[in-house]
Design an enzyme around this catalytic site. Structure first.
Site, mmCIF file in Angstrom:
data_model
loop_
_atom_site.group_PDB
_atom_site.id
_atom_site.type_symbol
_atom_site.label_atom_id
_atom_site.label_comp_id
_atom_site.label_asym_id
_atom_site.label_seq_id
_atom_site.Cartn_x
_atom_site.Cartn_y
_atom_site.Cartn_z
ATOM 1 N N GLY A 147 0.861 -1.178 0.000
ATOM 2 C CA GLY A 147 0.000 0.000 0.000
ATOM 3 C C GLY A 147 0.895 1.224 0.000
ATOM 4 N N ALA A 148 1.039 1.836 -1.186
ATOM 5 C CA ALA A 148 1.912 3.021 -1.293
ATOM 6 C C ALA A 148 1.077 4.293 -1.286
ATOM 7 C CB ALA A 148 2.759 2.921 -2.559
ATOM 8 N N GLY A 149 -0.007 4.275 -0.513
ATOM 9 C CA GLY A 149 -0.856 5.464 -0.389
ATOM 10 C C GLY A 149 -0.280 6.405 0.649
ATOM 11 N N GLY B 294 1.359 4.421 3.737
ATOM 12 C CA GLY B 294 2.510 3.634 3.295
ATOM 13 C C GLY B 294 3.676 4.521 2.877
ATOM 14 N N ASP C 10 2.128 -1.618 -4.546
ATOM 15 C CA ASP C 10 0.755 -1.103 -4.676
ATOM 16 C C ASP C 10 0.159 -1.658 -5.970
ATOM 17 O OD1 ASP C 10 -0.705 1.553 -3.211
ATOM 18 O OD2 ASP C 10 -1.539 0.963 -5.162
ATOM 19 N N ARG D 181 -14.709 2.811 11.184
ATOM 20 C CA ARG D 181 -13.674 1.877 10.745
ATOM 21 C C ARG D 181 -14.303 0.522 10.422
ATOM 22 N NH1 ARG D 181 -11.167 4.467 15.113
ATOM 23 N NH2 ARG D 181 -9.338 5.673 14.528
ATOM 24 N N VAL E 239 -1.811 -2.406 9.556
ATOM 25 C CA VAL E 239 -2.234 -1.028 9.813
ATOM 26 C C VAL E 239 -3.638 -0.772 9.265
ATOM 27 C CG1 VAL E 239 -1.631 1.407 9.453
ATOM 28 C CG2 VAL E 239 0.183 -0.296 9.658
ATOM 29 N N HIS F 262 -8.751 -0.504 18.485
ATOM 30 C CA HIS F 262 -8.524 0.777 17.807
ATOM 31 C C HIS F 262 -9.852 1.228 17.222
ATOM 32 C CE1 HIS F 262 -6.417 3.958 15.849
ATOM 33 N NE2 HIS F 262 -6.607 3.501 14.638
HETATM 34 N N1 APR Z 1 -2.726 -4.447 -3.112
HETATM 35 C C1 APR Z 1 -1.851 -3.430 -2.928
HETATM 36 N N2 APR Z 1 -2.233 -2.162 -2.694
HETATM 37 C C2 APR Z 1 -3.547 -1.918 -2.668
HETATM 38 C C3 APR Z 1 -4.525 -2.919 -2.854
HETATM 39 C C4 APR Z 1 -4.060 -4.241 -3.092
HETATM 40 N N3 APR Z 1 -4.912 -5.241 -3.288
HETATM 41 N N4 APR Z 1 -5.751 -2.334 -2.756
HETATM 42 C C5 APR Z 1 -5.547 -1.039 -2.521
HETATM 43 N N5 APR Z 1 -4.228 -0.766 -2.462
HETATM 44 C C6 APR Z 1 -3.568 0.506 -2.247
HETATM 45 C C7 APR Z 1 -4.248 1.672 -2.936
HETATM 46 O O1 APR Z 1 -3.943 1.694 -4.322
HETATM 47 C C8 APR Z 1 -3.669 2.849 -2.179
HETATM 48 O O2 APR Z 1 -2.509 3.374 -2.803
HETATM 49 O O3 APR Z 1 -3.584 0.867 -0.872
HETATM 50 C C9 APR Z 1 -3.301 2.270 -0.817
HETATM 51 C C10 APR Z 1 -4.073 2.877 0.317
HETATM 52 O O4 APR Z 1 -3.676 4.182 0.409
HETATM 53 P P1 APR Z 1 -4.665 5.398 0.746
HETATM 54 O O5 APR Z 1 -5.922 5.233 -0.032
HETATM 55 O O6 APR Z 1 -3.889 6.644 0.631
HETATM 56 O O7 APR Z 1 -5.047 5.101 2.279
HETATM 57 P P2 APR Z 1 -4.151 5.429 3.557
HETATM 58 O O8 APR Z 1 -4.521 6.769 4.082
HETATM 59 O O9 APR Z 1 -2.745 5.138 3.259
HETATM 60 O O10 APR Z 1 -4.730 4.358 4.605
HETATM 61 C C11 APR Z 1 -4.491 2.985 4.423
HETATM 62 O O11 APR Z 1 -4.391 2.543 6.761
HETATM 63 O O12 APR Z 1 -4.806 3.888 8.600
HETATM 64 C C12 APR Z 1 -5.321 2.915 7.752
HETATM 65 O O13 APR Z 1 -7.706 3.393 7.761
HETATM 66 C C13 APR Z 1 -6.532 3.421 6.978
HETATM 67 O O14 APR Z 1 -7.202 1.277 6.208
HETATM 68 C C14 APR Z 1 -6.562 2.472 5.824
HETATM 69 C C15 APR Z 1 -5.068 2.204 5.576
#
Ligand code: APR
Length: 307
Positions: free
Chosen positions: A9-11, A14, A33, A88, A118, A175
């Protein structure tokens, strides 16, 4: 050889975690990601910051799991974040599928790794990772308590006008809005806050802590918190990679501690190179115990909804 940390997850969470890890020169980093270009672009951008920072770590981004092989730690942040008005718990089904798939991929390539989950709802997603990986409880942890405690610390420091350096705060439980901040064990320069603040003020800070994630969601409108979560994850990684034997509040799979069995819940954990070394049991009043049990029931109800 340098340690290796994979972040799935490179959001926001991440990428921010990768940023903290790289700045602290803790490990080589692999960002994974599903969105094409995002992990590669963020990894390259971060890598290009490191000559200025003088940090010698590798950062690679990938849509596949091949580069993750042999990771020491895998952080799972993949999933959907909360939207305003969403709890959540609403996220459970969608994120269970994502966390399960990611866990299966990393567990086969890094069978000795320590998983730090996470993705929310946190405690239930830890259970998904535990079931799918088959890892022992020492190597499946959830990040929530360090963040919740940091939020409580922030509010205590703001209220008293003191340095955050002086504040230690304690939060137990799941949490969610049922988390259990413990004012008796929260201190300023060693003095419990119950000696420094009246009950109404403490109740207000506790309430703000429990709803701390939602406060950020409401402000951001799109997305949820990431600076503090990223830093909190880094704290757990630092304790593990440096074998610090450090006590941090984490979600751990309880086996009778605190009277709870076969359930992830936030408790003080001693972390070292093997992951969870020990769940630290502290004395609780009847009221605190009841709050923890209530929080555990909320987690249990959610775990029952898992596919
Ligand atoms: N495999 C890999 N990455 C994935 C997949 C998957 N199957 N599905 C989604 N993603 C990626 C998305 O493309 C996105 O880049 O996960 C990333 C999530 O990033 P954000 O949408 O920016 O979310 P973020 O704020 O990072 O939160 C992620 O952490 O704190 C918790 O509640 C929050 O559950 C959420 C998680």
């Amino acid at each position: 050889m340098r340690k290796k940390v994979t972040i799935v997850g490179a959001g926001n969470v991440g990428a921010t975690t990768a940023h903290w890890l790289a700045a602290k020169e803790l490990a080589d980093i692999v960002l994974v990601d599903i969105v094409e270009g995002i992990p590669q672009g963020k990894a390259l951008d971060l890598l290009e910051s490191l000559p200025v920072e003088r940090s010698n770590v590798g950062v690679v981004g990938s849509n596949g799991y091949e580069p993750t092989a042999g990771s020491d730690i895998v952080v799972i942040t993949a999933g959907f974040p909360r939207k305003p008005g969403m709890s959540r718990d609403d996220l459970v089904r969608a994120n269970a599928e994502i966390v399960g798939a990611a866990t299966a991929e990393v567990a086969k390539r890094s069978p000795n790794s320590i998983l730090i989950v996470v993705t929310n709802p946190l405690d239930a997603m830890c259970e998904v990772a535990r079931r799918v990986s088959g890892f022992p409880r020492e190597r499946v942890l959830g990040m929530a308590g360090v963040l919740d405690s940091a939020r409580f610390c922030t509010f205590i420091a703001m209220e008293l006008g003191v340095s955050v350096d002086n504040v230690h705060a304690f939060v137990l439980g799941g949490h969610g809005d049922q988390m259990v901040p413990l004012p008796r064990y929260s201190t300023v320069a060693g003095v419990p806050i119950t000696e420094l603040l009246d009950k109404a003020t403490i109740d207000r800070l506790v309430e703000r802590t429990a709803k701390g994630g939602g406060e950020i969601v409401n402000l951001l409108k799109a997305g949820s918190a990431y600076y503090a979560p990223g830093r909190a994850i880094t704290e757990m990684i630092d304790a593990i990679l440096k074998d610090k034997h450090k006590i941090l509040p984490c979600a751990a799979y309880l086996q009778g501690e605190y009277g709870i069995r076969d359930l992830f819940i936030g408790v003080p954990c001693r972390l070292g190179a093997k992951g969870l070394e020990k769940v630290v049991e502290i004395g609780l009043t009847a009221e605190e115990k009841a709050s923890l049990e209530k929080s555990a029931q909320a987690v249990e109800a959610l775990v029952k909804t898992l596919p």
